[in-house]
Design a protein around this motif. Structure first.
Motif, mmCIF file in Angstrom:
data_model
loop_
_atom_site.group_PDB
_atom_site.id
_atom_site.type_symbol
_atom_site.label_atom_id
_atom_site.label_comp_id
_atom_site.label_asym_id
_atom_site.label_seq_id
_atom_site.Cartn_x
_atom_site.Cartn_y
_atom_site.Cartn_z
ATOM 1 N N MET A 1 0.416 -4.423 -11.626
ATOM 2 C CA MET A 1 0.491 -5.819 -11.245
ATOM 3 C C MET A 1 1.034 -5.858 -9.821
ATOM 4 O O MET A 1 1.991 -5.131 -9.518
ATOM 5 C CB MET A 1 1.473 -6.524 -12.180
ATOM 6 C CG MET A 1 0.965 -7.802 -12.722
ATOM 7 S SD MET A 1 2.117 -8.444 -13.932
ATOM 8 C CE MET A 1 0.958 -8.931 -15.172
ATOM 9 N N VAL A 2 0.429 -6.663 -8.985
ATOM 10 C CA VAL A 2 0.910 -6.756 -7.605
ATOM 11 C C VAL A 2 2.124 -7.683 -7.587
ATOM 12 O O VAL A 2 2.072 -8.799 -8.091
ATOM 13 C CB VAL A 2 -0.210 -7.279 -6.678
ATOM 14 C CG1 VAL A 2 0.324 -7.516 -5.267
ATOM 15 C CG2 VAL A 2 -1.359 -6.292 -6.646
ATOM 16 N N THR A 3 3.207 -7.177 -7.039
ATOM 17 C CA THR A 3 4.445 -7.959 -6.945
ATOM 18 C C THR A 3 4.192 -9.234 -6.129
ATOM 19 O O THR A 3 3.481 -9.192 -5.115
ATOM 20 C CB THR A 3 5.538 -7.114 -6.246
ATOM 21 O OG1 THR A 3 5.680 -5.900 -6.968
ATOM 22 C CG2 THR A 3 6.863 -7.828 -6.182
ATOM 23 N N SER A 4 4.763 -10.339 -6.574
ATOM 24 C CA SER A 4 4.594 -11.601 -5.831
ATOM 25 C C SER A 4 5.053 -11.426 -4.384
ATOM 26 O O SER A 4 6.039 -10.720 -4.123
ATOM 27 C CB SER A 4 5.423 -12.710 -6.488
ATOM 28 O OG SER A 4 4.964 -12.938 -7.781
ATOM 29 N N ARG A 5 4.340 -12.093 -3.491
ATOM 30 C CA ARG A 5 4.598 -11.909 -2.055
ATOM 31 C C ARG A 5 6.080 -12.078 -1.688
ATOM 32 O O ARG A 5 6.631 -11.330 -0.900
ATOM 33 C CB ARG A 5 3.754 -12.926 -1.268
ATOM 34 C CG ARG A 5 3.561 -12.574 0.191
ATOM 35 C CD ARG A 5 2.965 -13.756 0.934
ATOM 36 N NE ARG A 5 1.642 -14.115 0.454
ATOM 37 C CZ ARG A 5 0.511 -13.609 0.943
ATOM 38 N NH1 ARG A 5 0.550 -12.719 1.888
ATOM 39 N NH2 ARG A 5 -0.650 -14.000 0.472
ATOM 40 N N LYS A 6 6.725 -13.071 -2.314
ATOM 41 C CA LYS A 6 8.114 -13.349 -1.889
ATOM 42 C C LYS A 6 9.083 -12.236 -2.280
ATOM 43 O O LYS A 6 10.221 -12.207 -1.813
ATOM 44 C CB LYS A 6 8.585 -14.711 -2.382
ATOM 45 C CG LYS A 6 8.710 -14.888 -3.855
ATOM 46 C CD LYS A 6 9.244 -16.302 -4.091
ATOM 47 C CE LYS A 6 9.266 -16.612 -5.567
ATOM 48 N NZ LYS A 6 9.885 -17.863 -5.887
ATOM 49 N N MET B 1 -0.298 6.060 -7.896
ATOM 50 C CA MET B 1 -1.539 6.691 -8.338
ATOM 51 C C MET B 1 -1.265 8.104 -8.854
ATOM 52 O O MET B 1 -1.785 8.515 -9.893
ATOM 53 C CB MET B 1 -2.526 6.736 -7.177
ATOM 54 C CG MET B 1 -3.957 6.897 -7.635
ATOM 55 S SD MET B 1 -5.098 6.840 -6.261
ATOM 56 C CE MET B 1 -4.605 8.243 -5.325
ATOM 57 N N GLN B 2 -0.379 8.808 -8.143
ATOM 58 C CA GLN B 2 -0.001 10.163 -8.542
ATOM 59 C C GLN B 2 0.630 10.141 -9.948
ATOM 60 O O GLN B 2 0.297 10.960 -10.806
ATOM 61 C CB GLN B 2 1.018 10.672 -7.535
ATOM 62 C CG GLN B 2 1.103 12.149 -7.414
ATOM 63 C CD GLN B 2 2.088 12.527 -6.306
ATOM 64 O OE1 GLN B 2 2.908 11.709 -5.867
ATOM 65 N NE2 GLN B 2 2.013 13.757 -5.858
ATOM 66 N N MET B 3 1.528 9.192 -10.161
ATOM 67 C CA MET B 3 2.188 9.099 -11.475
ATOM 68 C C MET B 3 1.186 8.738 -12.561
ATOM 69 O O MET B 3 1.220 9.302 -13.662
ATOM 70 C CB MET B 3 3.292 8.032 -11.441
ATOM 71 C CG MET B 3 4.617 8.597 -11.033
ATOM 72 S SD MET B 3 5.979 7.578 -11.606
ATOM 73 C CE MET B 3 5.659 6.036 -10.862
ATOM 74 N N ALA B 4 0.305 7.793 -12.246
ATOM 75 C CA ALA B 4 -0.688 7.369 -13.254
ATOM 76 C C ALA B 4 -1.592 8.542 -13.626
ATOM 77 O O ALA B 4 -1.887 8.770 -14.804
ATOM 78 C CB ALA B 4 -1.508 6.199 -12.722
ATOM 79 N N VAL C 1 0.832 -1.215 0.000
ATOM 80 C CA VAL C 1 0.000 0.000 0.000
ATOM 81 C C VAL C 1 0.862 1.259 0.000
ATOM 82 O O VAL C 1 0.452 2.296 -0.512
ATOM 83 C CB VAL C 1 -0.989 0.068 1.188
ATOM 84 C CG1 VAL C 1 -2.249 -0.681 0.885
ATOM 85 C CG2 VAL C 1 -0.365 -0.387 2.471
ATOM 86 N N SER C 2 2.069 1.151 0.560
ATOM 87 C CA SER C 2 2.927 2.350 0.593
ATOM 88 C C SER C 2 3.362 2.769 -0.817
ATOM 89 O O SER C 2 3.710 3.915 -1.052
ATOM 90 C CB SER C 2 4.126 2.146 1.512
ATOM 91 O OG SER C 2 4.862 1.047 1.070
ATOM 92 N N ASP C 3 3.336 1.856 -1.763
ATOM 93 C CA ASP C 3 3.629 2.220 -3.158
ATOM 94 C C ASP C 3 2.435 2.920 -3.813
ATOM 95 O O ASP C 3 2.587 3.616 -4.813
ATOM 96 C CB ASP C 3 3.921 0.961 -4.002
ATOM 97 C CG ASP C 3 5.353 0.463 -3.843
ATOM 98 O OD1 ASP C 3 6.175 1.213 -3.293
ATOM 99 O OD2 ASP C 3 5.633 -0.669 -4.273
ATOM 100 N N PHE C 4 1.254 2.663 -3.255
ATOM 101 C CA PHE C 4 0.032 3.036 -3.961
ATOM 102 C C PHE C 4 -0.080 4.535 -4.251
ATOM 103 O O PHE C 4 -0.402 4.946 -5.373
ATOM 104 C CB PHE C 4 -1.195 2.543 -3.173
ATOM 105 C CG PHE C 4 -2.492 2.838 -3.857
ATOM 106 C CD1 PHE C 4 -2.903 2.090 -4.952
ATOM 107 C CD2 PHE C 4 -3.299 3.882 -3.433
ATOM 108 C CE1 PHE C 4 -4.096 2.367 -5.610
ATOM 109 C CE2 PHE C 4 -4.488 4.162 -4.084
ATOM 110 C CZ PHE C 4 -4.890 3.403 -5.166
#
Ligand code: PNS
Length: 160
Positions: free
Chosen positions: A118-123, A100-103, A93-96
């Motif tokens: 795309m959500v980065t894989s958990r690992k 969003m601002q860039m998009a 969520v800290s990337d969000f």
């Protein structure tokens, strides 16, 4: 119609998190263009040429992945590559907020541009380029976080 997606970033350095997004993006798009951005405000560990060379090495046997660099606005670069699709990975969520601002900024510059997330894989969700630089500069191993060629180049840069 062939679908080309631009995957832009600083890639300083390129990580397994980036690789994860490109590999999964390749299942959705016909071609991926990894676009290393010139960023005047960022003091980078690797030069733009070094970053392109390193990522090129990772994808040398994959003709569906092109590695390139760009100066200026991403929307102009995407147009020059004949596409309106930008792919970005989101780790948490800290990337969000930043994403969003860039998009939104890109959308206002070019309403035809679409940013796909795309959500980065958990690992790989804990991996960041800054964390990796710190680990390697303090003598730690980044073998689980970056491709071999990246670790080798990082050690040359940061441990000498
Ligand atoms: O890996 P990063 O640093 O999060 O990537 C950010 C990047 C390179 C995608 C972004 O800074 C960018 O698109 N730069 C190009 C200049 C631009 O178009 N800026 C306006 C939209 S944010």
């Amino acid at each position: 119609m062939s679908r080309v997606a631009i995957y832009p970033g600083s890639f300083d350095p390129f990580t397994f998190g980036h690789l994860d997004i490109i590999e999964r993006g390749s299942k959705v798009f016909d071609k991926m263009v990894v676009a290393v951005a010139y960023n005047v405000s960022k003091n980078t560990t690797f030069s733009i040429e070094e970053r392109v060379e390193i990522i090129d090495e990772v994808f040398k046997d994959n003709d569906r992945v092109e590695v390139d660099s760009f100066k200026g606005l991403l929307v102009d670069y995407a147009k020059s590559k004949g596409t309106n699709i930008v792919l970005r990975g989101m780790r948490s969520v800290s990337d969000f907020e930043y994403e969003m601002q860039m998009a939104h900024a890109n959308k206002s510059l070019d309403p035809g541009l679409e940013t796909v997330f795309m959500v980065t894989s958990r690992k790989y969700s804990h991996i960041s380029s800054s964390l990796i630089r710190e680990i390697v500069s303090l003598g730690g191993s980044a073998g689980d976080l970056v491709p071999e060629v990246v670790e080798k180049k990082l050690k040359q840069k940061l441990q000498n």
